[in-house]
Scaffold this active site. Structure first.
Site, short mmCIF file in Angstrom:
data_model
loop_
_atom_site.label_atom_id
_atom_site.label_comp_id
_atom_site.label_asym_id
_atom_site.label_seq_id
_atom_site.Cartn_x
_atom_site.Cartn_y
_atom_site.Cartn_z
N HIS A 257 0.84 -1.21 0.00
CA HIS A 257 0.00 0.00 0.00
C HIS A 257 0.87 1.25 0.00
O HIS A 257 0.39 2.33 0.27
CB HIS A 257 -0.91 0.02 1.24
N SER A 482 14.34 -3.69 -37.47
CA SER A 482 14.01 -3.69 -38.89
C SER A 482 15.19 -3.26 -39.74
O SER A 482 15.35 -3.71 -40.88
CB SER A 482 12.80 -2.79 -39.15
N GLY A 594 17.03 6.94 -41.10
CA GLY A 594 17.50 5.85 -41.94
C GLY A 594 18.10 6.35 -43.23
O GLY A 594 19.13 5.84 -43.70
#
Length: 614
Positions: A257, A482, A594
């Protein structure tokens, strides 16, 4: 007067600045603390949030029903508890999935819920006892966490039920291992309570008597300990955070708590935090220690206190298993997940239950409770955890003799590419934060370091096609994300035209083949604000190499200039692929990272070749 027990309302005392003097100064206007920031919550209303949460669980689980007029959830098949011990638990809300998630055959018969961090009402507890008694139970066991309100309210309901003739007993669970000296209030009830639910549920389902269930449960509770650590506070709906932690601090040994822990620590790696926790739990100077002697067998629970990511939970779980095994302790079972929370607190607790084969049988027994994990019934310790990688097919790679001119040229070019990417790491990360997860520079730097390590340890392949294929495998394995897949795809496809020729025209064809593969599998096209914008602009210029007698370096220089211009122009494009495509074009005011990285690689290749010309 009975000793004061830990109170579920004590989380408000967590603010260490609070004191009578502080309050008096504030009332007098001598101090003006900042107004409390109320935390955002997905609730309909603050007063009704606990009711809504319980109703939501029941709505999604046909095996659970509500008791009319009370905040009580019960098994839908109460007729099946006839002749068996009924198990009731509960407490304040805010600890989900505890306790209603553990209702089911083989665990709890029902639970009684209070408001957030508030003990449930005596009337509702009594109503639950009456319901299971009238269903024909062979006695009722109340499983209660050691907090003042819970003990008082469940205890009062027990006395009233006994006065009505019900056979009721109560077990109070205190598994907190934070405090090294015994407190009058006893140990707080924490996540270990869930294991007690399981042990008691298995016994009750097997038809054990109330006395036997109580005896076995008390023995298990006495062989158990839990310790928590928090990186952030929690916040009760309608209120602000229960306490404050500095960015570089964590709290060790706190309650569920937001109650104070035993100490604050500076942030250290997860392995060190776990070791500190286990050292504290097993210290011979700790009155609430768990006796972790070499050869001991334990059930380990790695519990998310609410807001910890599953990635972090996995790190902690692995550290806990390894640390225990290093001490010679057998981890017989490991439960990793969210079992008993403190709302959204970012933290974790470790529970250790010393277990023999009989106790493991109860842990392994079947249950239909939705929050209990699908646990493997085999020890964690003592099994092989790594499968040997399959062998690769035969490689035919003639290395370039060390010191040969071709080897030196390739080495210098690749080193220039690596140093360029490492130097751009922060710039690329900053560009990526505008449209992605801010790791583009880190991903390219990881690739650069992998190539550097490879250059320092392995002779370079003799043929260009072998070189690109090897680089493709390296980036697919080491770069990740990726970007790793796209570069690997590009290099794999680009290697094909170079298998039979390696003149400038073949390199131009390789560029075209790599781009075509990226478009086919990646789904992007020129104009979509990706690395393809740079690569396609360069490829357009490199087509000049197909003309007889074309001079490589001037053509490559023009290709690099076009790639850099294309990269810069991406700041004016609307993203059509990648994470940036989900972001409004109005928010994209910087070049695509990129595209910038691809242009920088081409520039590095050009400069590497130029440094060796003439």
């Amino acid at each position: 007067m009975p000793p004061l027990l830990p109170s579920e309302g004590s989380f408000a005392r967590r603010n260490r600045a609070s004191s009578p003097c502080w309050d008096l100064l504030c009332l007098c206007g001598c101090l003006n603390p900042a107004p409390m920031q109320v935390s955002k919550k997905l609730v309909n209303s603050v007063p009704g949030c606990a009711d809504d949460a319980l109703a939501g669980l029941v709505a999604c689980n046909p095996a659970i029903q509500l008791l009319q007029g009370h905040q009580v959830a019960l098994r839908s098949d109460l007729e099946n508890i006839r002749g068996r011990v009924a198990l009731l638990s509960g407490g304040g809300s805010g600890h989900e999935p505890a306790h209603a998630g553990y209702i089911g055959k083989g665990m709890l018969t029902g639970v009684v819920a209070g408001a957030v961090f508030t003990s449930p009402a005596v009337g509702s507890i009594l109503a639950a006892i009456r319901a299971v008694t009238q269903a024909g139970s062979a006695g009722t066991l109340l499983i209660v966490k050691n907090y003042t309100g819970d003990r008082l309210n469940f205890g009062l309901a027990l006395e009233r039920a006994r006065a009505e003739g019900a056979d009721v007993q109560m077990v109070v669970v205190g598994d907190d291992s934070a405090f090294t000296t015994q407190k009058k209030a006893g140990r707080r009830g924490l996540c270990g309570t869930v294991l007690i639910h399981k042990v008691a549920g298995a016994l009750a389902e097997a038809g054990a008597s109330l006395e036997k269930v109580v005896h076995r449960v008390k023995a298990a509770a006495g062989a158990m300990g839990t310790l928590g650590v928090s990186l952030s506070p929690c916040s009760v709906p309608g209120s602000g955070p229960t306490f404050q932690l500095a960015q570089d601090e964590l709290e060790l040994g706190l309650g569920i708590h937001g109650e104070a822990g035993v100490r604050r620590m500076k942030m250290v790696p997860a392995d060190e935090i776990v070791k500190t926790m286990l050292d504290h739990m097993s210290s011979s100077s700790n009155a609430s220690r768990v006796a972790l002697e070499p050869g001991a067998s334990v059930v380990l629970v790695v519990n998310n206190l609410g807001g910890l990511s599953f990635l972090e939970l996995g790190v902690v779980a692995g550290a806990a298993v390894h640390c225990l095994e290093d001490r010679g302790v057998c981890v017989a079972r490991a439960l990793v997940g969210t079992f008993m929370t403190a709302l959204e607190m970012a933290g974790v607790s470790l529970t250790l239950l010393l277990a023999d084969d009989d106790l493991l049988g109860l842990i392994d027994a079947e249950t239909t409770a939705v929050a209990w994990p699908n646990l493997a019934r085999v020890p964690v310790t003592g099994r092989s955890r790594v499968l040997a990688a399959p062998e690769e097919g035969p490689k035919v790679e003639e290395p370039i003799p060390a010191g040969a001119p071709a080897s030196q040229r390739v080495q210098l070019v690749l080193e220039r590419v690596c140093s360029t990417l490492l130097g751009l790491q922060e710039e690329l990360n900053e560009l990526d934060r505008a449209a992605g997860d801010g790791d583009c520079g880190s991903t390219h730097a990881r690739a650069a370091r992998a190539i550097q390590e490879w250059l320092n340890s392995t002779p370079l392949p003799a043929r260009p096609s072998q070189l690109l294929s090897t680089l493709a495998r390296l980036l697919l394995e080491k770069m990740g994300g990726s970007s790793g897949a796209l570069y690997g795809l590009f290099l794999t496809a680009a290697a094909q035209p170079l298998q039979s020729h390696s003149d400038p025209a073949a390199w131009a064809a390789a560029m075209e083949a790599g781009i075509e593969a990226m478009q086919r599998y990646g789904g992007a096209a020129p104009g979509d604000r990706t690395m393809l914008d740079s690569l396609c602009a360069a490829a357009e210029e490199l087509r000049a190499l197909q003309a007889p007698g074309a001079d490589l370096l001037p053509v490559l220089a023009k290709a690099v200039q076009s790639a850099e211009a294309a990269a810069e122009s991406t700041k004016n494009m609307e993203a059509g692929a990648g994470r940036a495509s989900y972001i409004s074009s109005a928010c994209l005011e910087l070049p695509d990272p990129g595209a910038v990285a691809a242009a920088a690689v081409l520039r590095a290749v050009l400069e590497g070749l130029q440094s060796q010309s003439g």
